[in-house]
Motif scaffolding. Structure first.
Motif, PDB file in Angstrom:
ATOM      1  N   VAL A   1       1.021  -0.581  -0.054  1.00  0.00           N
ATOM      2  CA  VAL A   1       0.076  -0.409   0.148  1.00  0.00           C
ATOM      3  C   VAL A   1       0.712   1.071  -0.176  1.00  0.00           C
ATOM      4  O   VAL A   1       0.727   2.084  -1.007  1.00  0.00           O
ATOM      5  N   THR A   2       2.056   1.557   0.901  1.00  0.00           N
ATOM      6  CA  THR A   2       2.553   2.327   0.895  1.00  0.00           C
ATOM      7  C   THR A   2       3.330   2.404  -0.616  1.00  0.00           C
ATOM      8  O   THR A   2       3.773   3.802  -0.422  1.00  0.00           O
ATOM      9  N   SER A   3       3.868   1.131  -1.561  1.00  0.00           N
ATOM     10  CA  SER A   3       4.121   1.771  -2.003  1.00  0.00           C
ATOM     11  C   SER A   3       3.744   2.177  -3.732  1.00  0.00           C
ATOM     12  O   SER A   3       3.950   2.938  -4.966  1.00  0.00           O
ATOM     13  N   LEU A   4       2.152   1.884  -3.385  1.00  0.00           N
ATOM     14  CA  LEU A   4       1.231   2.545  -4.369  1.00  0.00           C
ATOM     15  C   LEU A   4       1.229   4.115  -3.816  1.00  0.00           C
ATOM     16  O   LEU A   4       0.843   5.068  -5.578  1.00  0.00           O
ATOM     17  N   HIS A   5       1.537   4.643  -2.891  1.00  0.00           N
ATOM     18  CA  HIS A   5       1.333   6.045  -3.323  1.00  0.00           C
ATOM     19  C   HIS A   5       2.348   7.051  -3.656  1.00  0.00           C
ATOM     20  O   HIS A   5       2.642   6.683  -4.193  1.00  0.00           O
ATOM     21  N   LYS A   6       1.164   7.396  -4.860  1.00  0.00           N
ATOM     22  CA  LYS A   6       1.749   8.730  -6.064  1.00  0.00           C
ATOM     23  C   LYS A   6       2.023   9.670  -5.725  1.00  0.00           C
ATOM     24  O   LYS A   6       1.474  10.857  -4.514  1.00  0.00           O
ATOM     25  N   PRO A   7       3.088  10.231  -5.651  1.00  0.00           N
ATOM     26  CA  PRO A   7       4.017  11.858  -4.919  1.00  0.00           C
ATOM     27  C   PRO A   7       2.514  12.119  -6.574  1.00  0.00           C
ATOM     28  O   PRO A   7       1.887  12.230  -7.516  1.00  0.00           O
ATOM     29  N   ALA A   8       2.115  14.211  -5.492  1.00  0.00           N
ATOM     30  CA  ALA A   8       1.758  14.858  -6.408  1.00  0.00           C
ATOM     31  C   ALA A   8       1.591  14.649  -8.239  1.00  0.00           C
ATOM     32  O   ALA A   8       3.066  14.633  -8.715  1.00  0.00           O
ATOM     33  N   ALA A   9       0.541  14.792  -8.629  1.00  0.00           N
ATOM     34  CA  ALA A   9       0.706  14.392 -10.477  1.00  0.00           C
ATOM     35  C   ALA A   9       1.889  15.869 -10.673  1.00  0.00           C
ATOM     36  O   ALA A   9       1.350  16.981 -10.064  1.00  0.00           O
ATOM     37  N   PRO A  10       2.570  14.972 -12.151  1.00  0.00           N
ATOM     38  CA  PRO A  10       3.346  17.004 -12.309  1.00  0.00           C
ATOM     39  C   PRO A  10       2.181  17.412 -13.380  1.00  0.00           C
ATOM     40  O   PRO A  10       1.181  17.397 -13.442  1.00  0.00           O
ATOM     41  N   PRO A  11       2.792  18.850 -13.515  1.00  0.00           N
ATOM     42  CA  PRO A  11       1.756  19.794 -13.729  1.00  0.00           C
ATOM     43  C   PRO A  11       1.311  19.554 -14.986  1.00  0.00           C
ATOM     44  O   PRO A  11       2.233  19.489 -16.015  1.00  0.00           O
ATOM     45  N   ALA A  12      -0.011  19.889 -15.514  1.00  0.00           N
ATOM     46  CA  ALA A  12       0.007  20.019 -16.833  1.00  0.00           C
ATOM     47  C   ALA A  12       0.430  20.594 -18.348  1.00  0.00           C
ATOM     48  O   ALA A  12       1.182  21.501 -16.999  1.00  0.00           O
ATOM     49  N   SER A  13       0.758  20.342 -18.717  1.00  0.00           N
ATOM     50  CA  SER A  13       1.889  21.268 -19.627  1.00  0.00           C
ATOM     51  C   SER A  13       0.992  22.487 -20.595  1.00  0.00           C
ATOM     52  O   SER A  13      -0.784  22.407 -20.057  1.00  0.00           O
ATOM     53  N   ASP A  14       2.038  23.644 -20.381  1.00  0.00           N
ATOM     54  CA  ASP A  14       0.899  25.156 -21.252  1.00  0.00           C
ATOM     55  C   ASP A  14       0.158  24.368 -22.395  1.00  0.00           C
ATOM     56  O   ASP A  14      -1.306  25.177 -21.844  1.00  0.00           O
ATOM     57  N   GLU A  15       0.137  23.510 -23.588  1.00  0.00           N
ATOM     58  CA  GLU A  15      -0.812  23.831 -24.285  1.00  0.00           C
ATOM     59  C   GLU A  15      -1.741  22.700 -23.656  1.00  0.00           C
ATOM     60  O   GLU A  15      -3.124  23.138 -24.148  1.00  0.00           O
ATOM     61  N   GLN A  16      -1.660  21.994 -22.867  1.00  0.00           N
ATOM     62  CA  GLN A  16      -2.779  21.686 -22.333  1.00  0.00           C
ATOM     63  C   GLN A  16      -4.037  22.687 -21.568  1.00  0.00           C
ATOM     64  O   GLN A  16      -5.374  22.660 -21.746  1.00  0.00           O
ATOM     65  N   VAL A  17      -2.751  23.360 -20.771  1.00  0.00           N
ATOM     66  CA  VAL A  17      -3.872  24.244 -19.646  1.00  0.00           C
ATOM     67  C   VAL A  17      -4.703  24.842 -21.223  1.00  0.00           C
ATOM     68  O   VAL A  17      -5.713  25.726 -21.409  1.00  0.00           O
ATOM     69  N   ASP A  18      -3.741  25.413 -21.923  1.00  0.00           N
ATOM     70  CA  ASP A  18      -4.749  26.429 -23.012  1.00  0.00           C
ATOM     71  C   ASP A  18      -5.638  26.612 -23.808  1.00  0.00           C
ATOM     72  O   ASP A  18      -6.550  26.892 -23.988  1.00  0.00           O
ATOM     73  N   ARG A  19      -5.105  24.499 -23.631  1.00  0.00           N
ATOM     74  CA  ARG A  19      -6.856  23.709 -24.499  1.00  0.00           C
ATOM     75  C   ARG A  19      -8.077  24.258 -24.221  1.00  0.00           C
ATOM     76  O   ARG A  19      -8.957  24.986 -24.565  1.00  0.00           O
ATOM     77  N   ILE A  20      -7.461  23.177 -22.837  1.00  0.00           N
ATOM     78  CA  ILE A  20      -8.484  23.546 -21.471  1.00  0.00           C
ATOM     79  C   ILE A  20      -9.492  24.969 -21.562  1.00  0.00           C
ATOM     80  O   ILE A  20     -10.653  25.593 -21.933  1.00  0.00           O
ATOM     81  N   MET A  21      -8.735  26.237 -21.268  1.00  0.00           N
ATOM     82  CA  MET A  21      -9.337  27.380 -21.259  1.00  0.00           C
ATOM     83  C   MET A  21      -9.887  27.802 -22.141  1.00  0.00           C
ATOM     84  O   MET A  21     -10.812  28.269 -22.351  1.00  0.00           O
ATOM     85  N   ARG A  22      -9.487  27.551 -24.072  1.00  0.00           N
ATOM     86  CA  ARG A  22     -10.105  28.081 -24.870  1.00  0.00           C
ATOM     87  C   ARG A  22     -11.411  27.364 -25.259  1.00  0.00           C
ATOM     88  O   ARG A  22     -12.761  27.622 -25.451  1.00  0.00           O
ATOM     89  N   ASN A  23     -11.269  25.707 -24.485  1.00  0.00           N
ATOM     90  CA  ASN A  23     -12.378  25.304 -24.680  1.00  0.00           C
ATOM     91  C   ASN A  23     -13.393  25.811 -23.828  1.00  0.00           C
ATOM     92  O   ASN A  23     -14.797  26.005 -24.245  1.00  0.00           O
ATOM     93  N   LEU A  24     -13.093  25.974 -22.756  1.00  0.00           N
ATOM     94  CA  LEU A  24     -14.172  27.187 -21.848  1.00  0.00           C
ATOM     95  C   LEU A  24     -15.369  28.519 -22.346  1.00  0.00           C
ATOM     96  O   LEU A  24     -16.026  28.467 -22.484  1.00  0.00           O
ATOM     97  N   ASP A  25     -14.180  29.389 -22.774  1.00  0.00           N
ATOM     98  CA  ASP A  25     -14.375  30.275 -23.824  1.00  0.00           C
ATOM     99  C   ASP A  25     -15.853  29.677 -25.202  1.00  0.00           C
ATOM    100  O   ASP A  25     -16.535  30.924 -25.390  1.00  0.00           O
ATOM    101  N   GLN A  26     -15.352  28.474 -25.796  1.00  0.00           N
ATOM    102  CA  GLN A  26     -15.909  28.186 -27.197  1.00  0.00           C
ATOM    103  C   GLN A  26     -17.393  27.187 -26.648  1.00  0.00           C
ATOM    104  O   GLN A  26     -18.257  27.218 -27.126  1.00  0.00           O
ATOM    105  N   ALA A  27     -17.096  26.980 -25.173  1.00  0.00           N
ATOM    106  CA  ALA A  27     -18.189  26.250 -24.649  1.00  0.00           C
ATOM    107  C   ALA A  27     -19.525  26.591 -24.641  1.00  0.00           C
ATOM    108  O   ALA A  27     -19.921  28.156 -24.626  1.00  0.00           O
ATOM    109  N   PRO A  28     -20.932  26.089 -25.362  1.00  0.00           N
ATOM    110  CA  PRO A  28     -21.777  26.829 -25.384  1.00  0.00           C
ATOM    111  C   PRO A  28     -22.801  27.532 -24.490  1.00  0.00           C
ATOM    112  O   PRO A  28     -22.174  26.943 -23.091  1.00  0.00           O
TER     113      PRO A  28
END
Lengths: 200, 76
Positions: free
Chosen positions: B49-76
């Motif tokens: 169980v101890t070995s399964l624990h993941k450290p904090a996930a790595p941050p999303a890339s700038d491209e991923q964040v930009d894509r999500i933020m663009r989607n927010l603007d375009q959402a109906p």
């Protein structure tokens, strides 16, 4: 970065886009891993994209009755469940239909027939430092029922609070305990076998 | 006396530090004193169980964040 900090939440609720981008940056991969435990890779991507839209719309109404991290996870899980329903599927959280993965290791009287092997535990991370074992575990996770994989992901991989998981999934504590036990028992079996044979 | 199967079912609570009724705790400890298979199971489950624990996930890339933020603007 602390997403639970009150001033960060205030910025989010005031519609600060830079704060929202920071939230996405720090939570996207974790939420993707959550969705991935219920859906295929492509569906998980889509579910989390939709979840971010839902989160953006609803963040102003978040009342802080749970941690923000829990609230985000709940939205992703709901989005993933919605996607499954569209595909005519549903995750079963009732564990009664399956036998305990370790049941065959016990004699009729309930004592070990075949006790656990001795594992090589050199240091806290030694278990998963071997690539072959990591690959075996990834395969085992793929084959696991979604309900067990999801509970394991939330509790053991992400370290979420047990009560929060029950609330998020709307599943009784006893069922969550059984699901978690079975998921861990499957992995225990796998590691035990690997320690003996060096194979999956 | 608890059966090994029952100990294995309760081992998750031990590993998680879930509070148990004192009777249950005593019964478990007694069994573990006498049964090396169950001792080994609890120890190795804890390590797993101890070995399964993941450290904090790595941050999303700038491209991923930009894509999500663009989607927010375009959402109906």
């Amino acid at each position: 970065m602390d997403i639970e900090a009150p001033d960060f939440l205030a910025r989010l609720q005031q519609g600060d886009n830079a704060a929202f981008a920071e939230l996405v940056q720090h939570q996207h991969h974790r939420l993707l891993a959550t969705a991935r435990s219920m859906l295929s890779h492509a569906d998980a991507e889509e579910a989390v994209q939709d979840a971010w839209i839902a989160i953006h719309r609803a963040i102003g109404k978040f009342e802080g009755r749970s941690q923000l991290r829990t609230w985000l996870t709940r939205i992703v899980i709901n989005q993933a469940r919605m996607m499954l329903r569209k595909q005519g599927r549903e995750i079963q959280f009732d564990p009664s239909s399956e036998e305990d993965p370790l049941a065959h290791r016990f004699r009729e009287g309930g004592h070990w027939q075949d006790g656990p092997r001795h594992w090589d535990l050199d240091g806290p991370d030694a278990l998963l430092t071997r690539d072959e074992l990591r690959q075996c575990m990834a395969k085992c996770l793929e084959r696991m029922p979604e309900s067990q994989r999801l509970v394991l992901e939330l509790r053991d991989l992400q370290g979420m609070d047990f009560d929060a998981i029950c609330n998020m999934l709307d599943v009784s504590a006893s069922n969550v305990r059984v699901l978690l036990h079975r998921a861990r028992a499957r992995l225990f079996e796998l590691v035990d076998h690997f320690q003996e044979t060096g194979e999956c | 006396m608890l059966k090994c199967k029952e100990v294995v079912e309760k081992a998750d609570a031990l590993v998680d530090g879930t509070p148990l009724h004192w009777r249950e705790r005593v019964a478990l400890r007694l069994h573990l004193l006498m049964c090396h298979h169950c001792r080994r199971y609890v120890r190795q489950l804890g390590a797993l169980v101890t070995s399964l624990h993941k450290p904090a996930a790595p941050p999303a890339s700038d491209e991923q964040v930009d894509r999500i933020m663009r989607n927010l603007d375009q959402a109906p």
